[in-house]
Design a protein around this motif. Structure first.
Motif, PDB file in Angstrom:
ATOM      1  N   CYS A 425      38.275  42.972  35.151  1.00 27.26           N
ATOM      2  CA  CYS A 425      36.850  43.183  35.424  1.00 27.26           C
ATOM      3  C   CYS A 425      36.347  44.358  34.580  1.00 27.26           C
ATOM      4  CB  CYS A 425      36.637  43.457  36.901  1.00 27.26           C
ATOM      5  SG  CYS A 425      37.109  45.134  37.374  1.00 27.26           S
ATOM      6  N   THR A 426      35.099  44.719  34.754  1.00 22.53           N
ATOM      7  CA  THR A 426      34.506  45.773  33.927  1.00 22.53           C
ATOM      8  C   THR A 426      35.189  47.122  34.134  1.00 22.53           C
ATOM      9  OG1 THR A 426      32.417  44.616  34.003  1.00 22.53           O
ATOM     10  CG2 THR A 426      32.321  46.939  33.436  1.00 22.53           C
ATOM     11  N   GLY A 427      35.444  47.479  35.377  1.00 24.10           N
ATOM     12  CA  GLY A 427      36.176  48.717  35.652  1.00 24.10           C
ATOM     13  C   GLY A 427      35.404  49.993  35.366  1.00 24.10           C
ATOM     14  N   CYS A 431      31.375  50.483  35.279  1.00 25.09           N
ATOM     15  CA  CYS A 431      30.953  50.048  36.617  1.00 25.09           C
ATOM     16  C   CYS A 431      30.892  51.228  37.589  1.00 25.09           C
ATOM     17  CB  CYS A 431      31.928  48.990  37.136  1.00 25.09           C
ATOM     18  SG  CYS A 431      31.549  48.491  38.817  1.00 25.09           S
ATOM     19  N   ALA A 434      33.565  51.355  40.452  1.00 25.63           N
ATOM     20  CA  ALA A 434      34.985  51.328  40.095  1.00 25.63           C
ATOM     21  C   ALA A 434      35.734  52.569  40.551  1.00 25.63           C
ATOM     22  CB  ALA A 434      35.128  51.176  38.585  1.00 25.63           C
ATOM     23  N   ASN A 465      41.541  44.433  38.737  1.00 21.28           N
ATOM     24  CA  ASN A 465      40.237  44.744  39.336  1.00 21.28           C
ATOM     25  C   ASN A 465      40.128  46.244  39.553  1.00 21.28           C
ATOM     26  OD1 ASN A 465      38.985  41.964  40.396  1.00 21.28           O
ATOM     27  ND2 ASN A 465      41.203  41.927  40.415  1.00 21.28           N
ATOM     28  N   CYS A 467      38.319  47.846  41.749  1.00 20.68           N
ATOM     29  CA  CYS A 467      38.042  48.276  43.127  1.00 20.68           C
ATOM     30  C   CYS A 467      38.271  47.060  44.037  1.00 20.68           C
ATOM     31  CB  CYS A 467      36.605  48.810  43.236  1.00 20.68           C
ATOM     32  SG  CYS A 467      35.331  47.544  43.365  1.00 20.68           S
ATOM     33  N   ASN A 469      36.341  44.989  45.242  1.00 18.90           N
ATOM     34  CA  ASN A 469      35.354  43.906  45.173  1.00 18.90           C
ATOM     35  C   ASN A 469      35.837  42.612  44.518  1.00 18.90           C
ATOM     36  OD1 ASN A 469      33.232  44.895  46.623  1.00 18.90           O
ATOM     37  ND2 ASN A 469      32.514  46.159  44.937  1.00 18.90           N
ATOM     38  N   ALA A 470      36.925  42.646  43.820  1.00 22.83           N
ATOM     39  CA  ALA A 470      37.561  41.415  43.336  1.00 22.83           C
ATOM     40  C   ALA A 470      36.734  40.611  42.346  1.00 22.83           C
ATOM     41  CB  ALA A 470      37.972  40.525  44.523  1.00 22.83           C
ATOM     42  N   CYS A 471      35.960  41.288  41.494  1.00 24.24           N
ATOM     43  CA  CYS A 471      35.183  40.536  40.494  1.00 24.24           C
ATOM     44  C   CYS A 471      36.093  39.708  39.588  1.00 24.24           C
ATOM     45  CB  CYS A 471      34.318  41.473  39.665  1.00 24.24           C
ATOM     46  SG  CYS A 471      33.075  42.297  40.656  1.00 24.24           S
TER      47      CYS A 471
END
Ligand code: SF4
Length: 548
Positions: A425-427, A431, A434, A465, A467, A469-471
Motif C-alpha cells: 500500500c502507499t504507507g 499516507c 500509516a 500494509n 497500518c 486498514n488493509a488497503c
C-alpha cells in the motif's frame, strides 16, 4: 413453584432501540462530523470552489471542512508531511500531519486505458506530480506532490481524454473493477464492460448516490480475476441452465479491521440489468447503512445483521419492485488470476502481463510504455487489481521484442514469484494514517528474496500494509503484513509488522476461501522481515507435498 424470597428484579423498561443512523428508519440527524459535513453541503459541490477559489488562493485559502472531507470526492487527499514517524500518527492533529501537497487518484474503471489516456497521465505526472505514478490494487493510478493550483488544469487534461477523478475517494461509489482481459479472454462468455460503462455514465457524480455511509466498492467481471469476495458488491459470470450467461450477485465483503467475505444472494442477473440491480444495492446501503459510527458504516455490517434472505427481500420488494431470478454458483478459480506473462486472446493475438515492483511506476515509465506499446501495434493497456499491467493486441512475432523492451523500462513479463506476488500500500511515505514504510520496504524485500531464493517456483503472495486498514488486502495473502510498532531485541519501539499467514481468495465455490490466521505473537521488526519471509518460504519448500 414456591414463591421465592429473592426480591423481584424490577421489570426492565423496554429500551428504545438505538438508531444506527439509518436514514430509512428516520435517523436523519447527523451523528458524527463526517455525516455533518456531508449534510451541510454535498461534497461534489466542492469542485466549483476548487476551480474558482482554492486554485487561485492556494493551499492556505482552503476551508478545512473541504480540505479534510469533501476534497476526497474528487480524488484528493493531503499527503503526509515528510519526516513524521509512525509513532506520532495517532497523536498529532490532522494539520500537523498533512503537507500542502495532494495525492490525486485517477479512477480507471475496468482498469482500461488507451494510449492517449496513458500518455495524458504520464504527462501530468512529469509536469505536475514530480514523476510519481503508483498503480493501485484497485486499478487506479495515484499521483503525488500535486498542488491545488494545478488541479483544474489536470482535470481539463484528464477529461479531454475521457478520464476523471470524480468519486475516486470518499463515501461514494469508487472505481468499478473489471477484468483486465474483458473482451479479449478466451475464457470469457460475456464482457461485463457495457455494465461498467453504463454505471459510470449514469451514476458516478450523481448527487443521489454521492452521500453514502462510507466507501462503496464494486467489481463487474465475467472472470473472477479480481478480489470479488472483498467488495461491497460483485457481479461474477455464471451460466444459468435455463437463462444462459449472466452474473452472480455477491454483497457485503470488505477487509480493514473487521474483515468479512462477501456472500452470494443466490441471484442471477443478466448483463443489461446489472446497472439497475447495482443501483438498488447502493440505495439499500445509502438508506439502511449505519452512519452513527464510522467503523461500523460499511455495507458488511448491515449484511451481517440482516442476513442474505432479508437483504434480497428488501432489494426485490423495496427497490426493484420485482422478484429476481434464482441462480447457480459460479465456478471459481482455485487461485488468484493475475494475467502475468504471455497469453492468447480470442482473436489470435496476445496479451502480455508485466510487473513493476509493488505497483511503483512513474510518468517517465508510463510514457515509455506508451511508445513501446504503439511500436508493437497496440493501443490498449489494462491495469490489474494486483498492481500490475497488461499490454493487449500483440501479434505473435512481436511478443519477444515487446518483452525485451518492457524489461528495459523496468516492467517484467517473466517476473520471479516474489515480484509477481508482492503488493504494498502507499504507507508512510505519503499516507497520513500509516505507521510504517511499505513501498521502499517492499522493493527491498523483493530484491533480497530474488537474490536469496532464486529458484523459488511456487505462487506466493506477500502483501505489505502500513497500518490495520488493509488497503493492500493484508488478510487474503499467503503472507499478510500489517504495519505496527513492535519491540526490537533491545526493547525499543521500531517499525514492524504483525503477520497473517495463509489467507486465500478465489477457492472453488468459495468453500475454502478465508482469511490468514493472525498469529498474535507473530511479529517481525522491519529489519527482520526479509529473513522472516525467507524462513517461511524455506519451511514451505521443505514441507510441501508432491505437486503442491
Ligand atoms: Fe494508508 Fe493504512 Fe491504507 Fe496503507 S493500509 S494506504 S498505511 S490507510
Amino acid at each position: 413453584m414456591a414463591p421465592s424470597n429473592t426480591p423481584a428484579t424490577p421489570t426492565a423498561r423496554p429500551r428504545k432501540a438505538r438508531g444506527e443512523g439509518q436514514w430509512a428508519l428516520g435517523h436523519r440527524e447527523p451523528l458524527n462530523p463526517n455525516e455533518r459535513s456531508k449534510k451541510d453541503d454535498n461534497p461534489l459541490n466542492v469542485r466549483t470552489r476548487i476551480e474558482n477559489i482554492y486554485a487561485h488562493g492556494g493551499f492556505s485559502s482552503i476551508d478545512p471542512a473541504d480540505l479534510r472531507g469533501r476534497f476526497r470526492w474528487w480524488g484528493l487527499y493531503t499527503q503526509r508531511k515528510a519526516g513524521i514517524d509512525g509513532g506520532r500518527t495517532a497523536v498529532l492533529e490532522p494539520e500537523e500531519l498533512e503537507d500542502e501537497y495532494f495525492m490525486l487518484r485517477v479512477r480507471i474503471d475496468g482498469g482500461a486505458l488507451n494510449l492517449a489516456q496513458l500518455r495524458t497521465i504520464a504527462q501530468i505526472s512529469t509536469e505536475f506530480a514530480r514523476d510519481s505514478a503508483d498503480i493501485t490494487d484497485r486499478q487506479n493510478i495515484q499521483l503525488h506532490w500535486v498542488r491545488i493550483e494545478d488541479v483544474p488544469e489536470i482535470w481539463r487534461r484528464l477529461e479531454a481524454v475521457g478520464l476523471q477523478t470524480t468519486e475516486a475517494c470518499g463515501d461514494c461509489p469508487r472505481v468499478v473493477l473489471g477484468s483486465p482481459v474483458a473482451g479479449i479472454s478466451v475464457d470469457e462468455v460475456i464482457d461485463g464492460t457495457p455494465a461498467i460503462d453504463e454505471i459510470v455514465e449514469r451514476y458516478i457524480g450523481d448527487p443521489a448516490y454521492s452521500n453514502l455511509p462510507r466507501k462503496f466498492k464494486t467489481q463487474i467481471s465475467w472472470l473472477a480475476d479480481g478480489p470479488y469476495q472483498v467488495n461491497d458488491v460483485s457481479f461474477v459470470g455464471v451460466v444459468h441452465p435455463d437463462h444462459g450467461p449472466g452474473f452472480d450477485l455477491w454483497v457485503g465483503g470488505g477487509l480493514s479491521t473487521n474483515p468479512r467475505l462477501a456472500e452470494r444472494l443466490g441471484i442471477w442477473v443478466p448483463l443489461a440489468e446489472i446497472p439497475e440491480v447495482w443501483a438498488g444495492v447502493v440505495s439499500i446501503f445509502r438508506d439502511y447503512g449505519y452512519r452513527r459510527l464510522r467503523h461500523r458504516a460499511r455495507l458488511k455490517f448491515l449484511l451481517a445483521d440482516w442476513g442474505v434472505e432479508k437483504f434480497r427481500e428488501v432489494l426485490e420488494k423495496e427497490y426493484l419492485g420485482r422478484a429476481l431470478v434464482d441462480g447457480p454458483a459460479p465456478d471459481l478459480p482455485e487461485k488468484p488470476i493475475d494475467h502475468i506473462g504471455v497469453h492468447k486472446q480470442r482473436d489470435g493475438k496476445n496479451y502480455v502481463g508485466a510487473a513493476p515492483v509493488v505497483g511503483r511506476s512513474s510518468g517517465t515509465q508510463l510514457s515509455r510504455l506508451a511508445e513501446i506499446a504503439e511500436r508493437h501495434g497496440s493501443d490498449r493497456v489494462r491495469l490489474t487489481a494486483y498492481q500490475k499491467l497488461l499490454v493487449l493486441d500483440i501479434a505473435d512475432d512481436r511478443v519477444e521484442s515487446l518483452i525485451t523492451d518492457l524489461r528495459e523500462i523496468g516492467l517484467e513479463a517473466r517476473p520471479s514469484s516474489w515480484r509477481r506476488g508482492t503488493m504494498a500500500c502507499t504507507g508512510i511515505e505519503f499516507c497520513k494514517l500509516a505507521i510504517v514504510e511499505t513501498k521502499a520496504r517492499g522493493e527491498e524485500l523483493v530484491a533480497r528474496l530474488e537474490e536469496r531464493l532464486k529458484d523459488f517456483d511456487a505462487d506466493i503472495s506477500v502483501h505489505l500494509n502500513g497500518c490495520p486498514n488493509a488497503c493492500a488486502r493484508t488478510q487474503v495473502a499467503d503472507i499478510g503484513l500489517k504495519g505496527q510498532l513492535v519491540m526490537n531485541s533491545h526493547g525499543e519501539q521500531v517499525e514492524g509488522f504483525q503477520i497473517h499467514l495463509g489467507g486465500a481468495l478465489g477457492m472453488a465455490k468459495g468453500e475454502t476461501a478465508g482469511f490468514g490466521r493472525k498469529l498474535r505473537g507473530l511479529k517481525a521488526t522491519a529489519e527482520e522481515l526479509p529473513e522472516y519471509v525467507e524462513r517461511v518460504a524455506r519451511n514451505y519448500l521443505a514441507g510441501r507435498s508432491d505437486g503442491e
